[in-house]
Design an enzyme around this catalytic site. Structure first.
Site, PDB file in Angstrom:
ATOM      1  N   ASP A  10       0.881  -1.151   0.000  1.00 19.67           N
ATOM      2  CA  ASP A  10       0.000   0.000   0.000  1.00 19.67           C
ATOM      3  C   ASP A  10       0.935   1.222   0.000  1.00 19.67           C
ATOM      4  O   ASP A  10       2.123   1.103   0.327  1.00 19.67           O
ATOM      5  CB  ASP A  10      -0.871  -0.044   1.262  1.00 19.67           C
ATOM      6  CG  ASP A  10      -1.703   1.198   1.424  1.00 19.67           C
ATOM      7  OD1 ASP A  10      -2.276   1.670   0.421  1.00 19.67           O
ATOM      8  OD2 ASP A  10      -1.782   1.719   2.562  1.00 19.67           O
ATOM      9  N   LEU A  11       0.418   2.380  -0.367  1.00 16.58           N
ATOM     10  CA  LEU A  11       1.276   3.571  -0.417  1.00 16.58           C
ATOM     11  C   LEU A  11       1.064   4.480   0.804  1.00 16.58           C
ATOM     12  O   LEU A  11       1.967   4.665   1.622  1.00 16.58           O
ATOM     13  CB  LEU A  11       0.986   4.352  -1.709  1.00 16.58           C
ATOM     14  CG  LEU A  11       1.658   5.714  -1.830  1.00 16.58           C
ATOM     15  CD1 LEU A  11       3.172   5.591  -1.893  1.00 16.58           C
ATOM     16  CD2 LEU A  11       1.141   6.434  -3.089  1.00 16.58           C
ATOM     17  N   ASP A  12      -0.170   5.026   0.898  1.00 17.01           N
ATOM     18  CA  ASP A  12      -0.452   6.013   1.948  1.00 17.01           C
ATOM     19  C   ASP A  12      -0.369   5.365   3.330  1.00 17.01           C
ATOM     20  O   ASP A  12      -1.142   4.463   3.646  1.00 17.01           O
ATOM     21  CB  ASP A  12      -1.871   6.592   1.756  1.00 17.01           C
ATOM     22  CG  ASP A  12      -2.020   7.315   0.417  1.00 17.01           C
ATOM     23  OD1 ASP A  12      -1.085   8.029   0.029  1.00 17.01           O
ATOM     24  OD2 ASP A  12      -3.078   7.166  -0.222  1.00 17.01           O
ATOM     25  N   THR A  18       1.508   9.943   3.893  1.00 18.37           N
ATOM     26  CA  THR A  18       0.437  10.748   3.277  1.00 18.37           C
ATOM     27  C   THR A  18      -0.928  10.515   3.934  1.00 18.37           C
ATOM     28  O   THR A  18      -1.855  11.280   3.689  1.00 18.37           O
ATOM     29  CB  THR A  18       0.326  10.436   1.771  1.00 18.37           C
ATOM     30  OG1 THR A  18       0.657   9.064   1.586  1.00 18.37           O
ATOM     31  CG2 THR A  18       1.254  11.294   0.946  1.00 18.37           C
ATOM     32  N   LYS A  46      -9.232   4.959   6.098  1.00 20.23           N
ATOM     33  CA  LYS A  46      -7.930   4.532   5.552  1.00 20.23           C
ATOM     34  C   LYS A  46      -8.139   3.388   4.561  1.00 20.23           C
ATOM     35  O   LYS A  46      -8.807   2.398   4.875  1.00 20.23           O
ATOM     36  CB  LYS A  46      -6.990   4.102   6.683  1.00 20.23           C
ATOM     37  CG  LYS A  46      -6.481   5.292   7.480  1.00 20.23           C
ATOM     38  CD  LYS A  46      -5.411   4.875   8.472  1.00 20.23           C
ATOM     39  CE  LYS A  46      -4.913   6.097   9.242  1.00 20.23           C
ATOM     40  NZ  LYS A  46      -4.067   5.708  10.371  1.00 20.23           N
ATOM     41  N   GLY A  47      -7.564   3.533   3.383  1.00 14.31           N
ATOM     42  CA  GLY A  47      -7.688   2.501   2.349  1.00 14.31           C
ATOM     43  C   GLY A  47      -8.963   2.605   1.524  1.00 14.31           C
ATOM     44  O   GLY A  47      -9.146   1.874   0.561  1.00 14.31           O
ATOM     45  N   SER A 115      -2.446   0.784  -4.283  1.00 13.71           N
ATOM     46  CA  SER A 115      -3.054   1.884  -3.524  1.00 13.71           C
ATOM     47  C   SER A 115      -4.389   2.255  -4.143  1.00 13.71           C
ATOM     48  O   SER A 115      -4.526   2.269  -5.363  1.00 13.71           O
ATOM     49  CB  SER A 115      -2.123   3.106  -3.574  1.00 13.71           C
ATOM     50  OG  SER A 115      -2.785   4.241  -3.085  1.00 13.71           O
ATOM     51  N   ALA A 116      -5.349   2.593  -3.281  1.00 18.59           N
ATOM     52  CA  ALA A 116      -6.661   3.045  -3.760  1.00 18.59           C
ATOM     53  C   ALA A 116      -6.595   4.480  -4.281  1.00 18.59           C
ATOM     54  O   ALA A 116      -7.570   4.989  -4.826  1.00 18.59           O
ATOM     55  CB  ALA A 116      -7.676   2.957  -2.617  1.00 18.59           C
ATOM     56  N   LYS A 146     -10.950  -1.873  -1.364  1.00 20.43           N
ATOM     57  CA  LYS A 146     -10.620  -2.602  -0.137  1.00 20.43           C
ATOM     58  C   LYS A 146     -11.814  -2.457   0.809  1.00 20.43           C
ATOM     59  O   LYS A 146     -12.390  -1.372   0.838  1.00 20.43           O
ATOM     60  CB  LYS A 146      -9.355  -2.008   0.506  1.00 20.43           C
ATOM     61  CG  LYS A 146      -8.127  -2.073  -0.395  1.00 20.43           C
ATOM     62  CD  LYS A 146      -6.984  -1.196   0.144  1.00 20.43           C
ATOM     63  CE  LYS A 146      -5.841  -1.121  -0.870  1.00 20.43           C
ATOM     64  NZ  LYS A 146      -4.742  -0.240  -0.462  1.00 20.43           N
ATOM     65  N   GLU A 170       0.201  -3.213   4.588  1.00 19.31           N
ATOM     66  CA  GLU A 170      -0.918  -2.265   4.706  1.00 19.31           C
ATOM     67  C   GLU A 170      -0.951  -1.567   6.058  1.00 19.31           C
ATOM     68  O   GLU A 170      -0.546  -2.158   7.063  1.00 19.31           O
ATOM     69  CB  GLU A 170      -2.231  -3.051   4.594  1.00 19.31           C
ATOM     70  CG  GLU A 170      -2.890  -3.032   3.252  1.00 19.31           C
ATOM     71  CD  GLU A 170      -3.516  -1.695   2.882  1.00 19.31           C
ATOM     72  OE1 GLU A 170      -3.620  -0.805   3.743  1.00 19.31           O
ATOM     73  OE2 GLU A 170      -3.899  -1.547   1.717  1.00 19.31           O
ATOM     74  N   ASP A 171      -1.479  -0.346   6.095  1.00 17.26           N
ATOM     75  CA  ASP A 171      -1.675   0.335   7.385  1.00 17.26           C
ATOM     76  C   ASP A 171      -3.159   0.410   7.764  1.00 17.26           C
ATOM     77  O   ASP A 171      -3.484   0.961   8.811  1.00 17.26           O
ATOM     78  CB  ASP A 171      -1.107   1.764   7.340  1.00 17.26           C
ATOM     79  CG  ASP A 171      -1.919   2.685   6.447  1.00 17.26           C
ATOM     80  OD1 ASP A 171      -2.349   2.238   5.362  1.00 17.26           O
ATOM     81  OD2 ASP A 171      -2.149   3.845   6.836  1.00 17.26           O
TER      82      ASP A 171
HETATM   83  C1  BG6 Z   1      -6.025   5.491   0.074  1.00 16.50           C
HETATM   84  C2  BG6 Z   1      -6.127   6.294   1.336  1.00 16.50           C
HETATM   85  O1  BG6 Z   1      -4.708   5.069  -0.106  1.00 16.50           O
HETATM   86  O2  BG6 Z   1      -6.424   6.265  -1.045  1.00 16.50           O
HETATM   87  C3  BG6 Z   1      -7.505   6.875   1.507  1.00 16.50           C
HETATM   88  O3  BG6 Z   1      -5.831   5.457   2.440  1.00 16.50           O
HETATM   89  C4  BG6 Z   1      -7.887   7.661   0.261  1.00 16.50           C
HETATM   90  O4  BG6 Z   1      -7.512   7.726   2.636  1.00 16.50           O
HETATM   91  C5  BG6 Z   1      -7.762   6.768  -0.960  1.00 16.50           C
HETATM   92  O5  BG6 Z   1      -9.242   8.120   0.355  1.00 16.50           O
HETATM   93  C6  BG6 Z   1      -8.096   7.504  -2.264  1.00 16.50           C
HETATM   94  O6  BG6 Z   1      -7.140   8.499  -2.482  1.00 16.50           O
HETATM   95  P1  BG6 Z   1      -7.286   9.663  -3.566  1.00 16.50           P
HETATM   96  O7  BG6 Z   1      -5.912  10.277  -3.615  1.00 16.50           O
HETATM   97  O8  BG6 Z   1      -7.659   9.002  -4.875  1.00 16.50           O
HETATM   98  O9  BG6 Z   1      -8.336  10.583  -3.093  1.00 16.50           O
HETATM   99 MG    MG Z   2      -2.823   3.147   3.569  1.00 15.01          MG
END
Ligand code: BG6
Ligand code: MG
Length: 217
Positions: A10-12, A18, A46-47, A115-116, A146, A170-171
């Site tokens: 996962d990224l964030d 982030t 988150k996610g 990452s989402a 997710k 993942e976090d």
């Molecule tokens: C996930 C985050 O990685 O991405 C979520 O954990 C976030 O908090 C989701 O809503 C979507 O991100 P973005 O940048 O497309 O709004």
């Molecule tokens: Mg995350």
């Protein structure tokens, strides 16, 4: 001999912090809109994708809006978020992340990002690590977010490695559930109480020796 041949990140909140920018951007929007938003509610986001996150916030605030109004709000949140990530540099990598990526390369372990976030490529470029991954999932191509396993299965398919030979990192609670439903080994980054379904929980990526020992038979 490798027990696991692929590692899917996962990224964030895993490769960089982030997750805190997502929180700050939602908080700013909610304050402006007079809606309640705190760390407990944030944990549930988150996610979770942008529109689904707004729907959770609205439902917690017993509020409803038209699809058009929702789109305007998600775009506003995204502008706040993009302002923050425009200042990211390689110094914003999580402790241990760069060393781990290097060691995985030396071992021949394939790496992907699941990452989402539709901002994932921008963040990876700013961190200076986009070229270090064999595959980056396009969040806009994923139908089920997710905790559905789709995003992790998509990553393992594109790495050409069966899910049971992959480790997911993942976090978020939703992300750990997605990894487990995909049939992978799950490493949680964060609080053990939140990530109790993970096979292993670490505070960050600094214990590279422990992570590498998992990969080996
Ligand atoms: C996930 C985050 O990685 O991405 C979520 O954990 C976030 O908090 C989701 O809503 C979507 O991100 P973005 O940048 O497309 O709004
Ligand atoms: Mg995350």
């Amino acid at each position: 001999m490798l027990k696991y041949e692929g590692m899917i990140f996962d990224l964030d909140g895993v490769l960089t912090d982030t997750a805190r920018f997502h929180y700050m951007a939602w908080k700013r929007l909610c304050d402006e809109m007079g809606m309640r938003f705190d760390q407990t509610l944030n944990e549930r986001l988150k996610g979770i994708g942008r529109m689904d996150s707004l729907n959770i916030i609205l439902s917690e605030n017993k509020s409803d809006l038209t699809d058009e109004e929702k789109l305007i709000l998600t775009e506003r949140k995204n502008r706040y978020y993009q302002e923050m990530i425009s200042r990211i540099t390689p110094d914003d990598l999580m402790p241990g992340a760069f060393e781990l990526i290097q060691k995985l390369k030396e071992l021949g372990v394939k790496k992907a990002v699941a990452s989402a976030s539709r901002n994932a490529a921008t963040v990876l470029k700013r961190l200076g690590i986009i070229d270090r991954f064999d595959y980056i999932v396009d969040a806009s191509a994923i139908k089920n977010g997710k905790p559905d396993p789709e995003i992790f299965l998509n990553a393992s398919q594109n790495l050409w490695i069966p899910p049971e030979r992959c480790i997911g990192v993942e976090d978020s609670e939703a992300g750990i559930e997605a990894i487990k439903r995909a049939g992978m080994y799950a490493i949680g980054i964060g609080a053990p109480a939140v990530l109790c379904k993970a096979d292993l929980v670490l505070k960050d990526l600094t214990d590279t020796d422990r992570i590498i020992s998992l990969l080996l038979r």
